[in-house]
Write a protein that holds these residues in place. Structure first.
Motif, PDB file in Angstrom:
ATOM      1  N   TYR A 146       2.759   4.271 -31.378  1.00 42.11           N
ATOM      2  CA  TYR A 146       1.691   5.340 -31.719  1.00 42.11           C
ATOM      3  C   TYR A 146       2.402   6.646 -32.107  1.00 42.11           C
ATOM      4  O   TYR A 146       3.514   6.875 -31.996  1.00 42.11           O
ATOM      5  CB  TYR A 146       0.938   5.361 -30.271  1.00 42.11           C
ATOM      6  CG  TYR A 146       1.818   6.252 -29.368  1.00 42.11           C
ATOM      7  CD1 TYR A 146       1.195   7.529 -29.134  1.00 42.11           C
ATOM      8  CD2 TYR A 146       2.810   5.746 -28.472  1.00 42.11           C
ATOM      9  CE1 TYR A 146       1.740   8.299 -28.117  1.00 42.11           C
ATOM     10  CE2 TYR A 146       3.102   6.551 -27.583  1.00 42.11           C
ATOM     11  CZ  TYR A 146       2.701   7.778 -27.271  1.00 42.11           C
ATOM     12  OH  TYR A 146       3.329   8.624 -26.304  1.00 42.11           O
ATOM     13  N   ASP A 166      -4.151   6.519 -35.996  1.00 43.96           N
ATOM     14  CA  ASP A 166      -4.755   5.129 -35.325  1.00 43.96           C
ATOM     15  C   ASP A 166      -5.005   5.428 -33.970  1.00 43.96           C
ATOM     16  O   ASP A 166      -4.370   6.368 -33.148  1.00 43.96           O
ATOM     17  CB  ASP A 166      -3.948   3.925 -35.458  1.00 43.96           C
ATOM     18  CG  ASP A 166      -3.715   3.153 -37.060  1.00 43.96           C
ATOM     19  OD1 ASP A 166      -4.579   3.894 -37.664  1.00 43.96           O
ATOM     20  OD2 ASP A 166      -2.414   2.728 -37.264  1.00 43.96           O
ATOM     21  N   ALA A 167      -6.112   4.760 -33.135  1.00 41.46           N
ATOM     22  CA  ALA A 167      -6.324   4.605 -31.965  1.00 41.46           C
ATOM     23  C   ALA A 167      -5.018   3.893 -31.152  1.00 41.46           C
ATOM     24  O   ALA A 167      -4.517   3.239 -31.776  1.00 41.46           O
ATOM     25  CB  ALA A 167      -7.725   4.032 -31.577  1.00 41.46           C
ATOM     26  N   ASN A 180      -8.942   7.481 -29.297  1.00 39.02           N
ATOM     27  CA  ASN A 180      -9.629   7.334 -30.390  1.00 39.02           C
ATOM     28  C   ASN A 180      -8.810   7.853 -31.661  1.00 39.02           C
ATOM     29  O   ASN A 180      -7.989   8.734 -31.581  1.00 39.02           O
ATOM     30  CB  ASN A 180     -11.098   7.471 -30.548  1.00 39.02           C
ATOM     31  CG  ASN A 180     -12.040   6.830 -31.487  1.00 39.02           C
ATOM     32  OD1 ASN A 180     -12.884   7.379 -32.057  1.00 39.02           O
ATOM     33  ND2 ASN A 180     -11.607   5.759 -31.564  1.00 39.02           N
ATOM     34  N   GLU A 181      -9.167   7.070 -32.791  1.00 31.57           N
ATOM     35  CA  GLU A 181      -8.276   7.696 -34.184  1.00 31.57           C
ATOM     36  C   GLU A 181      -8.817   9.145 -34.188  1.00 31.57           C
ATOM     37  O   GLU A 181      -9.784   9.696 -33.866  1.00 31.57           O
ATOM     38  CB  GLU A 181      -8.916   6.778 -35.323  1.00 31.57           C
ATOM     39  CG  GLU A 181     -10.430   7.124 -35.824  1.00 31.57           C
ATOM     40  CD  GLU A 181     -10.729   6.483 -36.960  1.00 31.57           C
ATOM     41  OE1 GLU A 181     -10.041   5.172 -37.313  1.00 31.57           O
ATOM     42  OE2 GLU A 181     -11.644   6.453 -37.626  1.00 31.57           O
ATOM     43  N   GLN A 182      -7.789   9.699 -34.842  1.00 36.44           N
ATOM     44  CA  GLN A 182      -7.935  11.099 -35.008  1.00 36.44           C
ATOM     45  C   GLN A 182      -7.565  11.594 -36.670  1.00 36.44           C
ATOM     46  O   GLN A 182      -6.657  11.282 -37.162  1.00 36.44           O
ATOM     47  CB  GLN A 182      -6.936  11.928 -34.143  1.00 36.44           C
ATOM     48  CG  GLN A 182      -7.210  11.679 -32.829  1.00 36.44           C
ATOM     49  CD  GLN A 182      -6.037  12.231 -32.112  1.00 36.44           C
ATOM     50  OE1 GLN A 182      -5.867  13.392 -31.663  1.00 36.44           O
ATOM     51  NE2 GLN A 182      -5.180  11.483 -31.441  1.00 36.44           N
ATOM     52  N   ILE A 224      -4.720   9.525 -40.986  1.00 31.80           N
ATOM     53  CA  ILE A 224      -5.615   9.518 -40.093  1.00 31.80           C
ATOM     54  C   ILE A 224      -4.790   8.770 -38.715  1.00 31.80           C
ATOM     55  O   ILE A 224      -4.295   7.617 -39.212  1.00 31.80           O
ATOM     56  CB  ILE A 224      -6.964   8.817 -40.171  1.00 31.80           C
ATOM     57  CG1 ILE A 224      -7.930   9.527 -41.368  1.00 31.80           C
ATOM     58  CG2 ILE A 224      -7.618   8.508 -39.080  1.00 31.80           C
ATOM     59  CD1 ILE A 224      -9.091   8.759 -41.679  1.00 31.80           C
TER      60      ILE A 224
END
Length: 644
Positions: free
Chosen positions: A622, A587-588, A574-576, A585
């Motif tokens: 990612y 991304d997921a 999940n996003e962090q 932030i």
């Protein structure tokens, strides 16, 4: 010193083992006894969640490191870059809240308090166990979030066998390893060695390019100066006096070197920037183990040397040495009850350029006792008590209590319920207390309380067997240590109270479908980890902690057909949040990997396994650490030859 008399006993055992050596015979493998075993971890920890990596998943990860193995097989979060650095976060805890154990050694750095799990090669070990939640009452300081155990087996080989492994992958990845076993059924020598390197020159989309005239704000870039070179040797010498009496001697020597990966902006603006980091480690663990009834006992000793060098500047010394002695007795005084009591002593010699010269050494002593009791063959209760002493430092008393209840036991299924309450702590690192300037010798230890409830349903029929597990947990950590900006310099302080709560769902199944043997698993974790109090001026109270995904999960499926194995696995993160602001932030993202293996048994003595793997099959773009590039789709091919 008296408490290190264990080394004299060990040398006596070694001499006895050499004198008793016999001639080798034709190869054979007899009774298998594990030095670190899943059962031993659970015996005095009813209600604790302890998972062991399956043999199939362990086999697939032989070319990789601990981060790659655990992120694919368990619901655990990691913060990582492209191979040089990765840190673990079990149940929302900090990286220095998980102990990483080799025998009786916690290999975490005493200066930093944590391990780079990218530098732990899976190839050197036989099994890995992971405890979720507080393990301080059993493992001591630094086990607030959990504990990882790197396991070796005593195979008691007769004759000689060998394994050679070679792997080649994208971006200059190479691994060469060997395992050599000699033995006569009583004396066994095992040599494990590996060399790993990677140039890490992968391509990625860099969003830091700025061409306002042509309205271009990203460019294809190549990662520079992120090379990795790791090599290690693990030597075992084991002797079995009798079935339940043996001696072990393990030496693990490791050199880990890498160029510190620069973030994407620096990689674009200053592609020639190089920053080297080199770690050297020597870890020795040895002991005499007598498992005969009614009293079982062990006498163990160890030595650890850790040395870090940044940019070849050896004058800025950062090294520590440890001498370790441990002894315990274990007694099952009835089929339903038993206890274990022991002591562990460590003397630490830090040699760090930024510490006060008045710090010569530090002593740490732990006294511990464990008790288990079964009631009516349905309930098992365990109690663990641990009290520690550290030079000029107050360590809290850490008890834990657990229950395991067998609710249903039928022909096809078994249902269990578990519960655990545990106190935990972490002694501040040497940097936290003694770094000049900023270290604070008056820091309090971080203190945690953990509560856990779980259930496990096991099912077995002719062509289907498996487990479904659900755990709920709550963890509070007081006096969380952070470094604060004091203007002239940063300083360490107890500044936060953190609460983590959540759910973990895990399932694994073995079944037959269309004549194919299959193994599948699904893992999911919900982790709400938040600051509840903080002395820092922060807007991040009651908000998810940095680098702790609220939702995370993974799955895997392996099909075996004839001599082939086919595997697919995937993981979701999940996003962090990455800082205390509502920006930057991550991304997921979802990663998917596939593998195929072929097992060729040439004859009774010779066997070959060929394995091909594609990582990040979907070529996902990612980040696992803010601003740092990660590689896209990549391949790895390995060949393993085994001779008996």
């Amino acid at each position: 010193m008296r408490r290190f008399v264990v080394f004299g006993i060990v040398m006596w055992a070694l001499a006895k083992s050499v004198a008793a050596q016999q001639h080798f015979t034709v190869f054979d493998t007899v009774q298998v006894e594990e030095v670190v075993s899943y059962g031993k971890l659970q015996k005095y920890q009813s209600g604790a969640k302890i998972e062991r990596i399956s043999a199939r998943q362990f086999s697939l990860a032989q070319d990789g490191n601990l981060e790659q193995l655990l992120s694919r097989s368990l619901p655990i979060a990691f913060k990582a870059n492209a191979g040089g650095l990765a840190t673990i976060r079990i149940r929302g805890s900090a990286p220095n809240h998980t102990s990483l154990n080799f025998g009786g050694i916690n290999i975490n750095s005493l200066t930093l308090g944590q391990s780079n799990v990218n530098n732990v090669p899976v190839y050197l070990f036989d099994n890995i166990g992971v405890q979720f939640g507080s393990a301080s009452s059993v493992n001591g300081s630094g086990s607030i979030g959990g504990a990882i155990h790197l396991g070796l087996k005593n195979n008691w080989t007769k004759g000689f066998k060998a394994e050679v492994r070679m792997a080649n992958g994208s971006f200059g990845e190479q691994l060469y390893g060997t395992k050599l076993f000699w033995g006569n059924g009583k004396l066994e020598a095992v040599t494990r060695a590996f060399y790993y390197s990677k140039t890490n020159d992968f391509k990625f989309t860099n969003p830091n390019y700025r061409d306002f005239e042509n309205n271009i704000f990203e460019i294809e870039d190549t990662q520079h100066n992120a090379n990795i070179k790791n090599m290690g040797l693990l030597q075992e010498l084991n002797y079995k006096f009798a079935k339940d009496e043996f001696f072990i001697f393990n030496v693990w020597v490791e050199n880990d070197w890498h160029l510190v990966q620069q973030n994407m902006q620096t990689n674009l603006s200053n592609p020639d920037l190089r920053e080297e980091y080199n770690d050297d480690h020597v870890r020795i663990w040895t002991g005499y183990k007598n498992r005969k009834n009614p009293f079982k006992f062990e006498i163990n000793g160890g030595y650890v040397y850790d040395n870090a060098v940044n940019n070849e500047n050896s004058s800025d010394t950062i090294s520590t040495q440890r001498l370790i002695a441990e002894a315990f007795v274990e007694h099952d005084f009835s089929p339903q009850a038993g206890y274990k009591a022991g002591a562990k002593a460590i003397r630490i010699y830090p040699t760090v350029y930024a510490y006060s010269e008045a710090l010569k050494y530090e002593d740490r002593v732990d006294l511990y006792a464990s008790y288990y009791q079964r009631f009516f063959n349905r309930v098992t209760a365990t109690l663990n008590l641990r009290y520690g002493y550290v030079t000029d430092f107050d360590v809290p008393f850490t008890p834990s209590f657990g229950l395991n209840y067998l609710a249903l036991s039928k022909e096809k299924y078994v249902l269990r319920f578990t519960g655990n309450i545990a106190r935990s702590y972490r002694v501040p690192t040497f940097n936290d207390r003694f770094w000049v300037p900023g270290g604070n010798p008056d820091l309090k230890p971080e203190k945690g309380m953990s509560y856990e409830l779980g259930t496990k349903w096991s099912y077995c029929v002719e062509n289907l067997s498996g487990n479904v597990k659900l755990n709920a947990f709550l963890m509070n950590v007081d006096d969380w240590i952070l470094w604060k900006n004091g203007g002239a310099y940063w300083y360490a302080a107890n500044v936060e109270n953190v609460q983590s709560k959540g759910l973990e769902f895990m399932t694994d199944w073995n079944y037959t479908v269309w004549g194919l043997k299959a193994n599948s698993g699904l893992n999911y974790s919900y982790t709400a980890a938040q600051r509840k109090k903080s002395q820092n001026n922060t807007n991040a109270l009651n908000r998810q902690l940095e680098y702790v995904p609220l939702h995370a999960g993974n799955f895997f499926t392996t099909l075996a057909y004839n001599k082939f194995d086919f595997t697919v696995d995937g993981s979701y993160t999940n996003e962090q949040f990455t800082d205390e602001e509502e920006k930057n932030i991550l991304d997921a993202y979802f990663l998917m990997n596939v593998a195929v293996a072929y097992n060729w048994k040439i004859d009774k003595r010779n066997q070959v396994r060929i394995n091909g793997m594609i990582n990040n099959l979907l070529d996902t773009n990612y980040q696992s650490s803010w601003g740092y590039a990660m590689p896209g789709i990549a391949y790895r091919i390995s060949l393993t030859y085994t001779f008996k």
